[in-house]
Design a protein around this motif. Structure first.
Motif, PDB file in Angstrom:
ATOM      1  N   ARG A   1      -9.753   4.954  -5.802  1.00 16.50           N
ATOM      2  CA  ARG A   1      -8.534   4.989  -4.988  1.00 16.50           C
ATOM      3  C   ARG A   1      -8.018   6.418  -4.998  1.00 16.50           C
ATOM      4  O   ARG A   1      -7.884   7.011  -6.071  1.00 16.50           O
ATOM      5  CB  ARG A   1      -7.428   4.098  -5.565  1.00 16.50           C
ATOM      6  N   THR A   2      -7.719   6.930  -3.820  1.00 19.19           N
ATOM      7  CA  THR A   2      -7.068   8.232  -3.749  1.00 19.19           C
ATOM      8  C   THR A   2      -6.039   8.191  -2.626  1.00 19.19           C
ATOM      9  O   THR A   2      -6.157   7.399  -1.695  1.00 19.19           O
ATOM     10  CB  THR A   2      -8.049   9.393  -3.430  1.00 19.19           C
ATOM     11  N   ALA A   3      -5.041   9.030  -2.726  1.00 16.73           N
ATOM     12  CA  ALA A   3      -4.098   9.205  -1.626  1.00 16.73           C
ATOM     13  C   ALA A   3      -3.430  10.556  -1.780  1.00 16.73           C
ATOM     14  O   ALA A   3      -3.271  11.058  -2.898  1.00 16.73           O
ATOM     15  CB  ALA A   3      -3.054   8.098  -1.600  1.00 16.73           C
ATOM     16  N   GLU A   4      -3.068  11.118  -0.651  1.00 18.20           N
ATOM     17  CA  GLU A   4      -2.367  12.391  -0.654  1.00 18.20           C
ATOM     18  C   GLU A   4      -0.888  12.158  -0.430  1.00 18.20           C
ATOM     19  O   GLU A   4      -0.502  11.210   0.242  1.00 18.20           O
ATOM     20  CB  GLU A   4      -2.915  13.291   0.461  1.00 18.20           C
ATOM     21  N   GLY A   5      -0.102  13.037  -1.010  1.00 23.31           N
ATOM     22  CA  GLY A   5       1.332  13.011  -0.782  1.00 23.31           C
ATOM     23  C   GLY A   5       1.776  14.355  -0.249  1.00 23.31           C
ATOM     24  O   GLY A   5       1.277  15.394  -0.679  1.00 23.31           O
TER      25      GLY A   5
ATOM     26  N   ALA B   1       0.772   7.198  -5.114  1.00 21.94           N
ATOM     27  CA  ALA B   1       0.099   6.224  -5.975  1.00 21.94           C
ATOM     28  C   ALA B   1       0.124   4.843  -5.332  1.00 21.94           C
ATOM     29  O   ALA B   1      -0.866   4.108  -5.357  1.00 21.94           O
ATOM     30  CB  ALA B   1       0.770   6.176  -7.353  1.00 21.94           C
ATOM     31  N   ARG B   2       1.260   4.498  -4.744  1.00 21.05           N
ATOM     32  CA  ARG B   2       1.356   3.192  -4.112  1.00 21.05           C
ATOM     33  C   ARG B   2       0.456   3.122  -2.882  1.00 21.05           C
ATOM     34  O   ARG B   2      -0.189   2.103  -2.623  1.00 21.05           O
ATOM     35  CB  ARG B   2       2.801   2.857  -3.751  1.00 21.05           C
ATOM     36  N   ALA B   3       0.411   4.228  -2.117  1.00 18.74           N
ATOM     37  CA  ALA B   3      -0.475   4.269  -0.953  1.00 18.74           C
ATOM     38  C   ALA B   3      -1.927   4.111  -1.392  1.00 18.74           C
ATOM     39  O   ALA B   3      -2.719   3.437  -0.729  1.00 18.74           O
ATOM     40  CB  ALA B   3      -0.279   5.584  -0.195  1.00 18.74           C
TER      41      ALA B   3
END
Ligand code: ZN
Length: 148
Positions: free
Chosen positions: A30-34, A134-136
């Motif tokens: 899992r990865t996501a950018e902010g 993190a939630r994304a």
């Protein structure tokens, strides 16, 4: 005027200087950018989730002291937690920094260092950026979380 010293608690200064879990995860699933364009904070959150449990977590990026310290403490807080627990901690943290809801802050521990953020509405986005990412990552792997 609220005192800036109440914002920069010792624990926030420490986690900004020496961010914990500040690395990518080669085996992240899992990865996501902010992205917080208002302040210029950008970061990427990496997680390894197995059986609904966050087995490993890390982040990289650059931003202001509040966003970096919050990301560092976020990784410490979520490591080993289930996705449901992570959601609950996110909710408690968001209520803490936004100054909404009741003062039900039990169990936030070190995260209570961010309680001063509520006096600085522009910084709420800095404090919650890593958490949104993190939630994304949990909801839509490979997603992007923007504060805008
Ligand atoms: Zn910021």
């Amino acid at each position: 005027m609220p005192d800036l010293r109440s914002l920069y608690q010792e624990i926030i200064v420490d986690h900004n200087r020496r961010p914990r879990n500040f690395h990518t995860l080669p085996d992240a699933n899992r990865t996501a950018e902010g992205n917080n364009p208002l302040c210029g904070d950008r970061l990427t959150v990496y997680m390894k989730v197995e059986g609904g449990v966050i087995r490993d977590i890390g982040f990289v990026g650059s931003g202001c002291a509040i966003s970096t310290a919050s990301a560092s403490l976020m990784t410490e807080s979520l490591l080993g937690k289930t996705e449901l627990e992570a959601d609950s901690i996110f909710g408690g943290f968001h209520a803490l920094v936004a100054g909404t809801g009741s003062a039900a802050r039990t169990g936030l521990g070190k995260l209570e260092a961010f309680s001063g953020v509520r006096e600085f509405p522009a910084r709420v986005k800095c404090a919650t950026l890593a958490w949104h990412a993190a939630r994304a990552a949990m909801k839509t792997p490979g997603g992007t979380a923007s504060t805008e």
